[in-house]
Design an enzyme around this catalytic site. Structure first.
Site, PDB file in Angstrom:
ATOM      1  N   SER A 318       0.835  -1.193   0.000  1.00 25.40           N
ATOM      2  CA  SER A 318       0.000   0.000   0.000  1.00 25.40           C
ATOM      3  C   SER A 318       0.873   1.248   0.000  1.00 25.40           C
ATOM      4  O   SER A 318       2.015   1.218   0.456  1.00 25.40           O
ATOM      5  CB  SER A 318      -0.903   0.017   1.231  1.00 25.40           C
ATOM      6  OG  SER A 318      -0.135   0.235   2.406  1.00 25.40           O
ATOM      7  N   ASP A 319       0.314   2.342  -0.505  1.00 24.93           N
ATOM      8  CA  ASP A 319       0.930   3.632  -0.233  1.00 24.93           C
ATOM      9  C   ASP A 319       0.736   3.901   1.250  1.00 24.93           C
ATOM     10  O   ASP A 319      -0.121   3.296   1.901  1.00 24.93           O
ATOM     11  CB  ASP A 319       0.291   4.727  -1.084  1.00 24.93           C
ATOM     12  CG  ASP A 319       1.219   5.911  -1.303  1.00 24.93           C
ATOM     13  OD1 ASP A 319       2.185   6.067  -0.525  1.00 24.93           O
ATOM     14  OD2 ASP A 319       0.973   6.696  -2.235  1.00 24.93           O
ATOM     15  N   TRP A 320       1.510   4.816   1.799  1.00 27.65           N
ATOM     16  CA  TRP A 320       1.603   4.978   3.246  1.00 27.65           C
ATOM     17  C   TRP A 320       0.258   5.422   3.841  1.00 27.65           C
ATOM     18  O   TRP A 320      -0.247   6.489   3.528  1.00 27.65           O
ATOM     19  CB  TRP A 320       2.724   5.945   3.571  1.00 27.65           C
ATOM     20  CG  TRP A 320       4.050   5.246   3.767  1.00 27.65           C
ATOM     21  CD1 TRP A 320       4.932   5.455   4.788  1.00 27.65           C
ATOM     22  CD2 TRP A 320       4.644   4.219   2.954  1.00 27.65           C
ATOM     23  NE1 TRP A 320       6.026   4.618   4.653  1.00 27.65           N
ATOM     24  CE2 TRP A 320       5.881   3.851   3.546  1.00 27.65           C
ATOM     25  CE3 TRP A 320       4.246   3.553   1.792  1.00 27.65           C
ATOM     26  CZ2 TRP A 320       6.710   2.870   3.021  1.00 27.65           C
ATOM     27  CZ3 TRP A 320       5.081   2.573   1.264  1.00 27.65           C
ATOM     28  CH2 TRP A 320       6.287   2.243   1.871  1.00 27.65           C
ATOM     29  N   PHE A 321      -0.307   4.537   4.676  1.00 30.58           N
ATOM     30  CA  PHE A 321      -1.622   4.710   5.296  1.00 30.58           C
ATOM     31  C   PHE A 321      -2.751   4.620   4.277  1.00 30.58           C
ATOM     32  O   PHE A 321      -3.866   5.063   4.543  1.00 30.58           O
ATOM     33  CB  PHE A 321      -1.722   6.027   6.085  1.00 30.58           C
ATOM     34  CG  PHE A 321      -0.724   6.147   7.202  1.00 30.58           C
ATOM     35  CD1 PHE A 321      -0.877   5.447   8.383  1.00 30.58           C
ATOM     36  CD2 PHE A 321       0.388   6.956   7.051  1.00 30.58           C
ATOM     37  CE1 PHE A 321       0.048   5.555   9.409  1.00 30.58           C
ATOM     38  CE2 PHE A 321       1.328   7.070   8.074  1.00 30.58           C
ATOM     39  CZ  PHE A 321       1.158   6.361   9.254  1.00 30.58           C
ATOM     40  N   GLY A 322      -2.479   4.036   3.111  1.00 33.41           N
ATOM     41  CA  GLY A 322      -3.502   3.907   2.081  1.00 33.41           C
ATOM     42  C   GLY A 322      -4.529   2.848   2.432  1.00 33.41           C
ATOM     43  O   GLY A 322      -4.231   1.863   3.104  1.00 33.41           O
TER      44      GLY A 322
END
Length: 809
Positions: A318-322
């Site tokens: 995932s993208d960060w905190f996605g």
């Protein structure tokens, strides 16, 4: 360089809000929700012994006095993975599906590599080490200074991705990737988070500089070359942001409403080429939704398209905190949650206990992650030495920047002749911009300004103009302090522009041989650009060009404009005034030297535009469905779910964006609508001329094979990019007039030298996505092969016939 005052205030307010939020959350909340202080999983507990077998050294990572299958590099990777996963508890498997938390994402992990933004966590009981992930679209991003050490850890700032694409040179992109991989290897980083492969849908996207092009074929071929270069060092890549992350405005919640055909032909195609051609280690899912579903929770995108259709067998992170639902992400095929939170860990454990997540799903994701770990240099016992080839890599940066700069206009002003004293006009001439902000930035040791580059090339900088700049800088001291750290991510460096008086201009013109005006623009992660004062030049900048040209031309001296920018700007209203325009983009740390190489004639420009420069911003079909106000993202959206909204409460181009233009992005739209442009896709001038002739085309075994001859018919050695477009006349479906299907760059050609160029294009690459049958299909009939030096400068034409064919690709 001016931005709107309102935007600056909003950015400053966002930073203040971030500080207040962090303070309010407090240590306990962070510890329990975001941070993972995992004492039981500390890598310090790893003890590895060596075992010698038949003269070969292996590592007893399990510390059990024997060599397990997963420790034996002679075994197949599949056997090693199966052996390792069979020894892991369900808790250990779940644990490796998420990173080590906010502390690593913010570079706060004191036991790790400062500046690395994420990890795959260790499993000490089995001797499995931490895997480090670091930003790197334009070069590795780690902290250069470490407390208590005299040594520095600088990385090379390479040209931005858009400039690399402007080289149209896959071999050079591969060299850049190899240099990036060398630095990651030597600094102990295992995966570089890049390259970016999203399409330039609209000029105002704040992260366009991290992406390659408005065209998926150019995007895919350049991206694949860079990936191969990085991964040749044993370093993983993470191709991002998958997919349709074409705006920063409300990026964490924005819902992209797009047709399946546009997705397949435009937004997915570049990723598809990279995946099939380069086999990257990982792909990063984007923040946004596509047709109502977060990409990191989309089984259609991550499993059906990426894995089943394209054969991808690596990790999706995932993208960060996605995303918002950890079990749904794992179930959809998003294997690794970054940077990882305690909340996600708990949710996964509870989902397994309740039966929502089966052990088979957990094992599938864990296997993919273990495959990466076992292939890593760390598992091979590589000892990184913190000693990359920085001098060599700087030369690669310089060469690639020169080759990607695009000569837009030249009225016999370049290369500079009989020029010694140069007047530099504009703040950016002295404060050159190396690259964009945010995670695409690099902590380089230095940036060569245009002033320094010209001095290095033996030119003298005009003292009258220089003194005007120095007085201006001294009078605006605070504005010339470059933001550092997190502040730099949300507040691009933007000092006020200079205005020279009439008297100062006349003094400068009387003492200089030539004037160079530099126009600067910067943007980055966190917000999109705006039209006024960003896409459009400010009135102050227009006046600077107008007055400089008037005064210098009056005394028979030429004016050159250098564009030190990361994205497209308006040029039509002023481009007739200067004698030459060089699109320098943002060339990394060696940018000033690279520009001097072009201006002096040491290097013949050979860059070509990877996107269209329109006459008006709203000539882009996407402009009616794009956020135009440049609002920065809300910091809180990184951590908290958005409140549910009714359909009436949803805001167009913020909560959702309609891709109503379909496949008509960039030159596809301008060609179909028969619109004039300022500079077309693929355009770029040279100091020499090239002649195209002797094209031959034949179709053999569903492959279009063509060859042609190109000759340097000018009076200087140079390189040319041959571009192959294909048209389907009298098509029965709505399709673009022409589409780029292949390209190649010549080597440096001497005066009068000819070169045979050959191309091989599978007929299936002419397919369109048939939404009726959800499959690629090749329309039968006549196709026109169009060879040219740009999308609107076609030199050779020839027709071919193709039979009907349906293809799975």
């Amino acid at each position: 360089m001016k931005k709107s005052i309102n935007k600056g205030l909003k950015v400053l307010l966002a930073i203040v809000i971030l500080i207040l939020i962090v303070a309010a959350l407090g240590y306990y909340y962070l510890n329990s929700t975001f941070l993972n202080f995992e004492k039981d999983y500390s890598e310090k507990n790893i003890v590895t012994k060596e075992i010698n077998i038949n003269g070969f050294t292996f590592f007893d990572r399990n510390n059990n006095g024997k060599l397990d299958v997963y420790e034996d590099s002679r075994e197949s990777l599949e056997a090693r993975v199966e052996n390792l996963i069979s020894q892991m508890t369900i808790g250990e498997k779940i644990h490796i599906l998420k990173g080590s938390g906010l502390k690593s994402a913010m570079g706060m992990d004191s036991d790790g590599i400062p500046g690395a933004v994420g990890t795959i966590v260790p499993t000490p009981r089995l001797g499995i080490p931490t895997i480090y992930l670091s930003d790197g679209p334009a070069g590795l991003r780690i902290e250069p200074i470490r407390e208590g050490e005299n040594k520095t850890y600088y990385c090379t700032a390479f040209p931005i991705a858009t400039l690399i694409a402007s080289t149209w040179n896959t071999d050079l992109a591969n060299q850049v990737g190899d240099a990036m991989g060398n630095e990651a290897l030597e600094y102990g980083i295992d995966v570089i988070l890049g390259p970016g492969a999203n399409i330039h849908r609209n000029p105002l996207c704040g992260r366009n500089f991290e992406y390659y092009s408005e065209d998926p074929v150019l995007t895919g071929k350049i991206g694949a070359a860079l990936v191969r270069g990085i991964e040749a060092n044993g370093i993983g890549t993470s191709v991002k942001h998958f997919v349709a992350n074409n705006q920063e405005t409300n990026r964490n919640f924005n819902d992209v409403i797009v047709s399946e055909r546009a997705m397949r032909e435009i937004y997915l195609k570049g990723f598809e080429i990279i995946v099939k051609d380069a086999r990257p280690t990982t792909v990063m899912s984007s923040y946004n939704k596509v047709n109502g579903t977060y990409t990191s929770e989309s089984d259609y995108l991550l499993t059906q398209v990426l894995r089943r259709d394209w054969g991808f067998n690596g990790i999706v992170m995932s993208d960060w905190f996605g995303g918002r639902d950890a079990p749904a992400q794992i179930k959809a095929g998003n294997d690794l949650l970054e940077p990882g939170t305690k909340k996600q860990w708990t949710a996964l454990e509870e989902a397994v206990k309740s039966g929502e997540l089966s052990t088979e799903v957990i094992d599938t994701a864990a296997r993919r992650i273990l495959k990466l770990i076992l292939k890593s240099k760390k598992m091979q016992g590589y000892q990184f030495g913190n000693n990359p080839h920085l001098k060599k890599n700087a030369q690669i940066a310089r060469r690639s920047a020169s080759e990607g700069m695009v000569l837009l206009k030249n009225n016999s002003a370049l290369p500079m002749k009989n020029v010694k004293n140069i007047a530099l006009i504009g703040v950016t001439s002295y404060e050159f911009i190396a690259g964009g902000t945010g995670s695409g930035d690099v902590n380089e040791a230095y940036t060569v300004s245009l002033e320094e580059g010209l001095k290095n090339a033996g030119y003298t900088i005009n003292e009258v103009a220089k003194q005007v700049f120095e007085k201006h800088k001294a009078a605006n001291e605070d504005a010339f302090v470059k933001p550092e750290g997190m502040k730099a991510m949300f507040e691009p460096y933007d000092p006020p522009e200079i205005t020279l008086s009439e008297d100062e201009l006349r003094q400068t013109a009387s003492s200089a041989n030539l004037a160079i005006i530099t126009i600067g623009r910067n943007s980055g992660e966190g917000g999109d650009r705006i039209e006024q004062g960003d896409f459009l030049l400010t009135e102050q900048e227009l006046e600077m060009i107008r007055n400089t040209c008037r005064v210098f031309h009056a005394v028979g001296k030429k004016v050159i404009v250098v564009l030190n920018i990361g994205g497209v700007i308006e040029t039509t209203s002023w481009k007739e005034q200067p004698d030459a325009i060089l699109l320098a983009w943002q060339g990394g740390q060696e940018g000033g030297n690279s520009v001097a190489d072009i201006l002096s004639g040491k290097i013949n420009p050979s860059g070509k535009l990877p996107m269209t420069f329109p006459i008006n911003l709203r000539d882009h079909a996407s402009s009616s469905n794009f956020p135009m106000d440049g609002d920065p993202i809300e910091i809180t959206s990184m951590f908290f779910d958005e409140d549910e909204k009714t359909e009436e409460e949803l805001i167009r181009n913020k909560d959702y964006t309609l891709y109503e233009e379909g496949v008509y992005v960039g030159y596809r739209h301008f060609d179909k609508s028969n619109l004039d442009v300022s500079y077309p896709f693929g355009f770029g001038l040279s100091y020499t001329k090239f002649t195209y002739d002797d094209m031959n085309v034949m179709v053999t075994n569903d492959t279009i094979k063509l060859d042609m001859r190109i000759t340097n018919s000018g009076d200087m050695a140079g390189k040319e990019v041959v571009q192959v477009y294909i048209e389907k006349p009298n098509s029965n479906i709505d399709r673009p007039i022409q589409e780029l299907k292949a390209f190649a760059k010549t080597p440096l050609m001497a005066i009068g030298e000819s070169k045979e160029m050959t191309f091989s294009i599978p007929a299936e690459e002419l397919a369109y996505w048939n939404e009726t049958i959800s499959q690629w299909a090749v329309e039968p009939g006549t196709y026109t092969i169009r060879l040219g030096s740009s999308s609107r400068e076609i030199e050779l034409l020839e027709n071919i016939e193709l039979l009907e064919k349906v293809t799975d690709q």
